[in-house]
Write a protein that holds these residues in place. Structure first.
Motif, PDB file in Angstrom:
ATOM      1  N   SER A   1       0.837  -1.203   0.000  1.00 33.99           N
ATOM      2  CA  SER A   1       0.000   0.000   0.000  1.00 33.99           C
ATOM      3  C   SER A   1       0.872   1.254   0.000  1.00 33.99           C
ATOM      4  O   SER A   1       1.705   1.402   0.892  1.00 33.99           O
ATOM      5  N   PRO A   2       0.703   2.143  -1.013  1.00 30.62           N
ATOM      6  CA  PRO A   2      -0.131   1.964  -2.193  1.00 30.62           C
ATOM      7  C   PRO A   2       0.336   0.738  -2.975  1.00 30.62           C
ATOM      8  O   PRO A   2       1.505   0.390  -2.941  1.00 30.62           O
ATOM      9  N   ASN A   3      -0.607   0.142  -3.676  1.00 28.25           N
ATOM     10  CA  ASN A   3      -0.313  -1.132  -4.310  1.00 28.25           C
ATOM     11  C   ASN A   3       0.520  -1.004  -5.591  1.00 28.25           C
ATOM     12  O   ASN A   3       0.331  -0.087  -6.381  1.00 28.25           O
ATOM     13  N   ASN A   4       1.450  -1.931  -5.758  1.00 27.41           N
ATOM     14  CA  ASN A   4       2.157  -2.152  -7.018  1.00 27.41           C
ATOM     15  C   ASN A   4       1.484  -3.372  -7.623  1.00 27.41           C
ATOM     16  O   ASN A   4       1.517  -4.440  -7.015  1.00 27.41           O
ATOM     17  N   PRO A   5       0.754  -3.270  -8.710  1.00 26.24           N
ATOM     18  CA  PRO A   5       0.859  -2.289  -9.788  1.00 26.24           C
ATOM     19  C   PRO A   5      -0.180  -1.151  -9.813  1.00 26.24           C
ATOM     20  O   PRO A   5       0.038  -0.185 -10.524  1.00 26.24           O
ATOM     21  N   ASP A   6      -1.288  -1.223  -9.096  1.00 30.27           N
ATOM     22  CA  ASP A   6      -2.390  -0.310  -9.445  1.00 30.27           C
ATOM     23  C   ASP A   6      -2.471   0.982  -8.648  1.00 30.27           C
ATOM     24  O   ASP A   6      -3.327   1.828  -8.924  1.00 30.27           O
ATOM     25  N   GLY A   7      -1.627   1.162  -7.630  1.00 32.53           N
ATOM     26  CA  GLY A   7      -1.568   2.447  -6.935  1.00 32.53           C
ATOM     27  C   GLY A   7      -2.607   2.670  -5.855  1.00 32.53           C
ATOM     28  O   GLY A   7      -2.589   3.704  -5.190  1.00 32.53           O
TER      29      GLY A   7
ATOM     30  N   ASN B   1      -7.987 -11.309   6.889  1.00 31.34           N
ATOM     31  CA  ASN B   1      -8.549 -10.888   8.184  1.00 31.34           C
ATOM     32  C   ASN B   1      -9.006 -12.057   9.066  1.00 31.34           C
ATOM     33  O   ASN B   1     -10.132 -12.054   9.551  1.00 31.34           O
ATOM     34  N   ARG B   2      -8.144 -13.030   9.265  1.00 34.05           N
ATOM     35  CA  ARG B   2      -8.448 -14.104  10.208  1.00 34.05           C
ATOM     36  C   ARG B   2      -7.407 -14.081  11.328  1.00 34.05           C
ATOM     37  O   ARG B   2      -6.360 -13.440  11.205  1.00 34.05           O
ATOM     38  N   SER B   3      -7.690 -14.839  12.376  1.00 31.08           N
ATOM     39  CA  SER B   3      -6.870 -14.706  13.587  1.00 31.08           C
ATOM     40  C   SER B   3      -5.438 -15.217  13.412  1.00 31.08           C
ATOM     41  O   SER B   3      -4.512 -14.702  14.009  1.00 31.08           O
ATOM     42  N   GLN B   4      -5.237 -16.226  12.569  1.00 26.19           N
ATOM     43  CA  GLN B   4      -3.907 -16.820  12.490  1.00 26.19           C
ATOM     44  C   GLN B   4      -3.021 -16.243  11.390  1.00 26.19           C
ATOM     45  O   GLN B   4      -2.089 -16.886  10.925  1.00 26.19           O
ATOM     46  N   GLY B   5      -3.328 -15.014  10.976  1.00 26.17           N
ATOM     47  CA  GLY B   5      -2.555 -14.408   9.898  1.00 26.17           C
ATOM     48  C   GLY B   5      -1.396 -13.556  10.397  1.00 26.17           C
ATOM     49  O   GLY B   5      -1.512 -12.857  11.401  1.00 26.17           O
ATOM     50  N   PHE B   6      -0.270 -13.662   9.682  1.00 29.21           N
ATOM     51  CA  PHE B   6       0.834 -12.721   9.883  1.00 29.21           C
ATOM     52  C   PHE B   6       0.788 -11.739   8.722  1.00 29.21           C
ATOM     53  O   PHE B   6       0.670 -12.154   7.562  1.00 29.21           O
ATOM     54  N   LEU B   7       0.888 -10.451   9.030  1.00 30.57           N
ATOM     55  CA  LEU B   7       0.843  -9.458   7.953  1.00 30.57           C
ATOM     56  C   LEU B   7       2.228  -8.867   7.694  1.00 30.57           C
ATOM     57  O   LEU B   7       2.946  -8.530   8.632  1.00 30.57           O
ATOM     58  N   VAL B   8       2.560  -8.769   6.418  1.00 29.81           N
ATOM     59  CA  VAL B   8       3.770  -8.037   6.016  1.00 29.81           C
ATOM     60  C   VAL B   8       3.298  -6.847   5.191  1.00 29.81           C
ATOM     61  O   VAL B   8       2.689  -7.031   4.123  1.00 29.81           O
ATOM     62  N   HIS B   9       3.542  -5.643   5.680  1.00 27.96           N
ATOM     63  CA  HIS B   9       3.150  -4.439   4.949  1.00 27.96           C
ATOM     64  C   HIS B   9       4.319  -3.930   4.114  1.00 27.96           C
ATOM     65  O   HIS B   9       5.343  -3.521   4.665  1.00 27.96           O
ATOM     66  N   ASP B  10       4.147  -3.983   2.817  1.00 27.74           N
ATOM     67  CA  ASP B  10       5.167  -3.478   1.897  1.00 27.74           C
ATOM     68  C   ASP B  10       4.774  -2.047   1.538  1.00 27.74           C
ATOM     69  O   ASP B  10       3.893  -1.822   0.714  1.00 27.74           O
ATOM     70  N   LEU B  11       5.459  -1.079   2.178  1.00 27.28           N
ATOM     71  CA  LEU B  11       5.086   0.334   1.983  1.00 27.28           C
ATOM     72  C   LEU B  11       6.120   1.093   1.146  1.00 27.28           C
ATOM     73  O   LEU B  11       6.383   2.278   1.382  1.00 27.28           O
TER      74      LEU B  11
END
Lengths: 439, 439
Positions: free
Chosen positions: B219-225, B233-243
């Motif tokens: 976020s913003p997303n590559n390719p669409d911006g 959005n479930r409990s067992q998720g690990f999130l990696v934010h590529d900013l």
């Protein structure tokens, strides 16, 4: 003190003089200039032990820019020679002045690309030229008919080689083997991602599995300094030659290495470990392409800044040999050879008069670079604890000397690997400590 | 020529003037200085096509220092906007002069270690300070309570995050997912080693497997911006934010990002792709340790030269904003925002008068950095071919414009991604070519 009785007063004098000269030299050259060289070990000891828990590979330094407390008693000072941080060459580079200084303006080297016409599209042409030149000057590797692939240290190139040489459609991972004692990081580097392409296969000597395999040939070998050739010697083997230490300061150069895939690194050749620059000489075009592809997927290329700096440093090394003007300062290889020779001489003096330790034996050989018969003087000591000491690492640790146990290299804990590349100060303290250990 | 009839003479005048101004500017500023900017495509085209065969990721450049033949006819010139090489910022850094120039003497930064008391023992303190300062200046990320892990570009940190977040004892690899359209390299980076720890799980929207997973949020997303939040959005998720693109020149800054694991890179923020420097802000200490361990096993640290250079460049960016002295030159973000605004304005002019293409729609939002309501102006155009054109990449390739097909991003080939970060010259040629395409 049975050991000490073997020391003649002459030996003591020689050792003491050597220690004093090296300490005085150090004070003159370095004092107040080196940010990373305190005699302080409060925080570091903590840092060191945390790091060691995480890894058997690198870990912890005998120095830190952040230390605030010091231990002054020489016996309680921790001497960390576990890793091979090449601090020993710093003095040469301080003396070299502007010849090795690089200036990079903000607008330079911004692109991902260096030369899209090259298989290794992120390879800086200037760096490639200096690699070829240095191998020609030293005579330690054939570069004709080779593709150069640059890597973020030779570690990345090792992984790139595994990726490139592994069959893509095999029913099981290809075995990666190396004769013991092998570099302690090979197993974890090979296995940490549980790759389906390759897996650690252990000691090359006892490897008997049918089919293709990758054999690592490290020559001179890390940890024991011996020259090596392939052990498995079957038709379906791919060989990766890790020649990080095939430089005149460590071993007599016998002939230009002429293998399919050879790895080198600035860390051990010039001492610039912080640059993270290595290179591979690769015969097969498709292998070079796949290695490049791995580095693209892994890090999208290799720092251009460090490639340019490495080019400057390699040029300074070649110039220092070819120009050979004494007013311009000593050549790098003469400096480093003399330094290693001096360290090994001092170490032998200490070890030969002890019944607690022994060293590997090396045969002298003609060095085509120095044009003399010379003895190997490896970057690491492969020390054996004699007698009843079964765990040499623990034994030395009790004397506040941190080393790496033989068990990490696939062999007995009676052996340890000790870095010969640390600062003059640490090396002197090490010798002093070692000579004071009684059985 | 139905499209062209929609162009009023006023539109043509604006477009033509914009093209001329940018070409003239280019000639004044760059001519004869830039080694990588030829109008020659003989050898490169070959290089480009070879590289593209090997990969859908990077590959091939619109420039080369090795080209010897040129194609002068403007229609036959290949305009390569397939990759996101950030050449657009070079002009700013030329103007910045010494403020962004780095000098590194040969004896500096030789050790593997930067600070052994830090979890990330190869992180240069100066670089870490400038990262914190820049995030404070821009207000785009919370740095308090975060561990900084430096990487050889954010690619290496992406892999380090996968390694750190994957359970070590799971019966099968953890799924790595991302909503479409996703960055085209994520699948191959995740799968190339056939790791037993993690594997590509495809589109996050349709992901329904039970148990732990890793979701990539770009976020913003590559390719669409577009701005993004987690989809699974479930409990067992690990999130990696590529900013990588969460900087004021690309998108309005809404609030400081406050996630568990966030990736940034100098490639897109300042345009220094050749440095290969990225950083992660990591909340959990154990995750930071494991990421550091990955980088140790992968490349034994990160180039110190590039870390020091990155520190200098980030400092120049922060200084240029905080000091705000017009005589000292424009601030980096004003320069880059204006530049992107200008490019998007020109592009919209061309596309809005065509019935062949369409662009994503963005909502303006308040930018806490510029303190204005502003519109996103992404680093890539996510262009859709309207009407009967099913394969937009092939369609544009027939007009010698190289782009990346939507199929590599997990969606329809009616879409292509086009870089907005190339040189002024290439961007002008691109607009000219695009406006000349008839249905």
């Amino acid at each position: 003190m049975p050991k000490l009785t073997f020391f003649s007063s002459k030996h003591f004098l020689v050792l003491s003089l050597a220690l004093n000269v090296s300490l005085i030299l150090r004070l003159i050259v370095h004092e107040g200039e080196e940010p990373h060289n305190h005699s302080c070990f409060g925080p570091q000891t903590t840092g060191a032990s945390i790091a060691r828990t995480n890894s058997n590979m690198l870990i912890s330094s005998s120095s830190s820019s952040n230390s605030t407390t010091c231990t002054t008693g020489s016996g309680s000072r921790v001497i960390n020679l576990d890793h091979g941080d090449p601090r020993v060459y710093e003095r040469f580079w301080r003396q070299s002045g502007e010849k090795s200084t690089i200036i990079i303006p903000g607008w330079q080297s911004m692109s991902y690309f260096s030369d899209v016409t090259n298989i290794c599209w992120f390879l800086e042409a200037e760096f490639a030229r200096e690699v070829v030149r240095l191998h020609t000057v030293v005579g330690n590797a054939v570069t004709e008919g080779r593709h150069i692939v640059v890597g973020t240290g030779s570690s990345q190139l090792f992984l790139a080689a595994l990726y490139a040489l592994s069959p893509t459609d095999a029913p099981e991972p290809i075995s990666v083997v190396c004769a013991t004692p092998y570099y302690s990081s090979y197993p974890s580097m090979t296995n940490h991602l549980k790759s389906g392409l390759y897996q650690w296969g252990g000691d090359a000597e006892s490897f008997e599995k049918e089919g293709p395999y990758i054999e690592l040939v490290t020559s001179p070998n890390n940890p024991d300094g011996h020259a090596r050739i392939s052990k498995v010697n079957r038709s379906q083997g791919f060989l990766v030659h890790d020649l990080a230490y095939y430089w005149p300061q460590y071993t007599p150069i016998s002939a230009p290495a002429d293998h399919d895939l050879t790895l080198f690194t600035v860390s051990k050749s010039t001492g610039h470990a912080g640059m993270r620059i290595g290179w591979a000489l690769v015969k097969d075009k498709e292998v070079a392409k796949k290695m490049t592809k791995f580095i693209e997927l892994n890090t999208i290329g290799v720092s251009k800044d460090s490639q340019l700096r490495a080019a400057k440093v390699l040029r300074a090394v070649s110039d220092s040999w070819e120009q050979g003007n004494p007013q311009e300062g000593e050549s790098f290889f003469k400096f480093s050879h003399k330094l290693m020779a001096n360290r090994w001489k001092q170490l032998r003096l200490v070890v030969e008069h002890s019944d607690l330790f022994s060293l590997p034996k090396f045969s002298p050989a003609f060095c085509t670079f120095f044009k003399e018969v010379l003895e190997p003087q490896p970057a690491f000591v492969w020390l054996k604890c004699e007698g009843n000491v079964e765990d040499c690492e623990s034994f030395l640790r009790a004397h506040n000397i941190l080393t790496r146990s033989g068990k990490h290299f696939g062999v007995s804990p009676k052996y340890v690997r000790i870095s010969m590349l640390d600062t003059d100060e640490n090396f002197s303290h090490f010798l002093e400590r070692l000579s004071s250990i009684k059985s």
